[in-house]
Design a protein around this motif. Structure first.
Motif, PDB file in Angstrom:
ATOM      1  N   GLY A   1       0.780  -1.228   0.000  1.00 29.16           N
ATOM      2  CA  GLY A   1       0.000   0.000   0.000  1.00 29.16           C
ATOM      3  C   GLY A   1       0.815   1.283   0.000  1.00 29.16           C
ATOM      4  O   GLY A   1       0.412   2.285  -0.590  1.00 29.16           O
ATOM      5  N   PHE A   2       1.958   1.271   0.668  1.00 27.90           N
ATOM      6  CA  PHE A   2       2.784   2.478   0.737  1.00 27.90           C
ATOM      7  C   PHE A   2       3.725   2.627  -0.464  1.00 27.90           C
ATOM      8  O   PHE A   2       4.226   3.715  -0.719  1.00 27.90           O
ATOM      9  N   ALA A   3       3.973   1.553  -1.175  1.00 30.81           N
ATOM     10  CA  ALA A   3       4.967   1.571  -2.261  1.00 30.81           C
ATOM     11  C   ALA A   3       4.728   2.666  -3.303  1.00 30.81           C
ATOM     12  O   ALA A   3       5.671   3.400  -3.637  1.00 30.81           O
ATOM     13  N   PRO A   4       3.519   2.821  -3.855  1.00 29.81           N
ATOM     14  CA  PRO A   4       3.350   3.844  -4.884  1.00 29.81           C
ATOM     15  C   PRO A   4       3.605   5.271  -4.397  1.00 29.81           C
ATOM     16  O   PRO A   4       4.000   6.127  -5.181  1.00 29.81           O
ATOM     17  N   ALA A   5       3.397   5.536  -3.119  1.00 27.76           N
ATOM     18  CA  ALA A   5       3.607   6.886  -2.600  1.00 27.76           C
ATOM     19  C   ALA A   5       5.027   7.110  -2.084  1.00 27.76           C
ATOM     20  O   ALA A   5       5.536   8.221  -2.143  1.00 27.76           O
ATOM     21  N   VAL A   6       5.683   6.061  -1.603  1.00 30.91           N
ATOM     22  CA  VAL A   6       6.977   6.224  -0.945  1.00 30.91           C
ATOM     23  C   VAL A   6       8.151   5.968  -1.884  1.00 30.91           C
ATOM     24  O   VAL A   6       9.149   6.701  -1.842  1.00 30.91           O
ATOM     25  N   THR A   7       8.057   4.964  -2.730  1.00 26.14           N
ATOM     26  CA  THR A   7       9.212   4.622  -3.565  1.00 26.14           C
ATOM     27  C   THR A   7       9.642   5.733  -4.522  1.00 26.14           C
ATOM     28  O   THR A   7      10.848   5.864  -4.758  1.00 26.14           O
ATOM     29  N   PRO A   8       8.738   6.571  -5.064  1.00 25.44           N
ATOM     30  CA  PRO A   8       9.250   7.675  -5.900  1.00 25.44           C
ATOM     31  C   PRO A   8      10.169   8.627  -5.129  1.00 25.44           C
ATOM     32  O   PRO A   8      11.175   9.095  -5.658  1.00 25.44           O
ATOM     33  N   ALA A   9       9.836   8.882  -3.880  1.00 21.60           N
ATOM     34  CA  ALA A   9      10.692   9.757  -3.079  1.00 21.60           C
ATOM     35  C   ALA A   9      12.031   9.086  -2.787  1.00 21.60           C
ATOM     36  O   ALA A   9      13.079   9.740  -2.824  1.00 21.60           O
ATOM     37  N   PHE A  10      12.014   7.795  -2.518  1.00 22.87           N
ATOM     38  CA  PHE A  10      13.264   7.078  -2.270  1.00 22.87           C
ATOM     39  C   PHE A  10      14.123   7.038  -3.541  1.00 22.87           C
ATOM     40  O   PHE A  10      15.342   7.165  -3.471  1.00 22.87           O
ATOM     41  N   ARG A  11      13.467   6.832  -4.679  1.00 19.59           N
ATOM     42  CA  ARG A  11      14.222   6.803  -5.942  1.00 19.59           C
ATOM     43  C   ARG A  11      14.852   8.162  -6.246  1.00 19.59           C
ATOM     44  O   ARG A  11      15.916   8.229  -6.855  1.00 19.59           O
TER      45      ARG A  11
END
Length: 183
Positions: free
Chosen positions: A116-126
């Motif tokens: 659930g958090f992947a689509p919102a969090v991974t762009p910031a991490f990338r």
């Protein structure tokens, strides 16, 4: 939970307070999902969120995920309490089975949070070239919870095996006696 002489066996329904807490958590989750759904179709919300780098659906999913994971973590101790109240047998076996039930809810929360958090969090991490940290972090947490669950499950393996064997043998004996009586 005080009987030490026989194997693990189910007992009557859990206390009303435990069931009430579980029902309250389920209703709260459904209510929060309805509110988030209504918020998603509120006129003008798309204009408010238009300037964000993360798509609005990803933020909505993250909010819903946060609610679901929060409810699961809130309910996990109640699941343990319900399991403690629902079984009778050796104290350590009942405690291990109840702890395994709580850990299973915790693992479910970790799995839901990861997706659930992947689509919102991974762009910031990338953006900071640390995209793998998100996946590694959830892998470590998931493995720790899964290992604790497996440990608790292993500890109550033998008593549960005995309980199920006794149940099947007793059911088979009752059926054999019924058939013999009919002849």
């Amino acid at each position: 939970m005080t009987d030490r002489s026989s194997g693990l066996r189910p007992v009557s329904a859990p206390e009303a307070s435990t069931v009430r807490t579980l029902v309250r958590a389920g209703l709260a989750l459904v209510g929060l999902l309805v509110i988030v759904g209504l918020l998603a179709v509120t006129p003008g919300i798309d204009r408010l969120l238009a300037g964000l780098v993360v798509p609005p659906w990803a933020l909505g999913l993250a909010v819903v995920t946060l609610l679901v994971v929060g409810v699961l973590l809130w309910v996990a101790p109640e699941v343990e309490r319900a399991a403690l109240e629902s079984f009778d047998g050796p104290e350590t076996t009942v405690e291990n089975a109840a702890a395994a039930a709580k850990l299973l809810v915790g693992f479910l929360a970790v799995a839901i949070a990861y997706r659930g958090f992947a689509p919102a969090v991974t762009p910031a991490f990338r953006a900071f070239d640390i995209g793998g940290v998100y996946h590694l972090g959830f892998l470590v947490v998931g493995l720790v919870v899964l290992a604790a669950f497996a440990r608790r499950l292993y500890r109550c393996w033998e008593p549960v095996t005995e309980m199920l064997t006794e149940y099947v043998v007793d059911a088979n004996d009752a059926e054999t006696q019924r058939v013999s009586a009919e002849q």
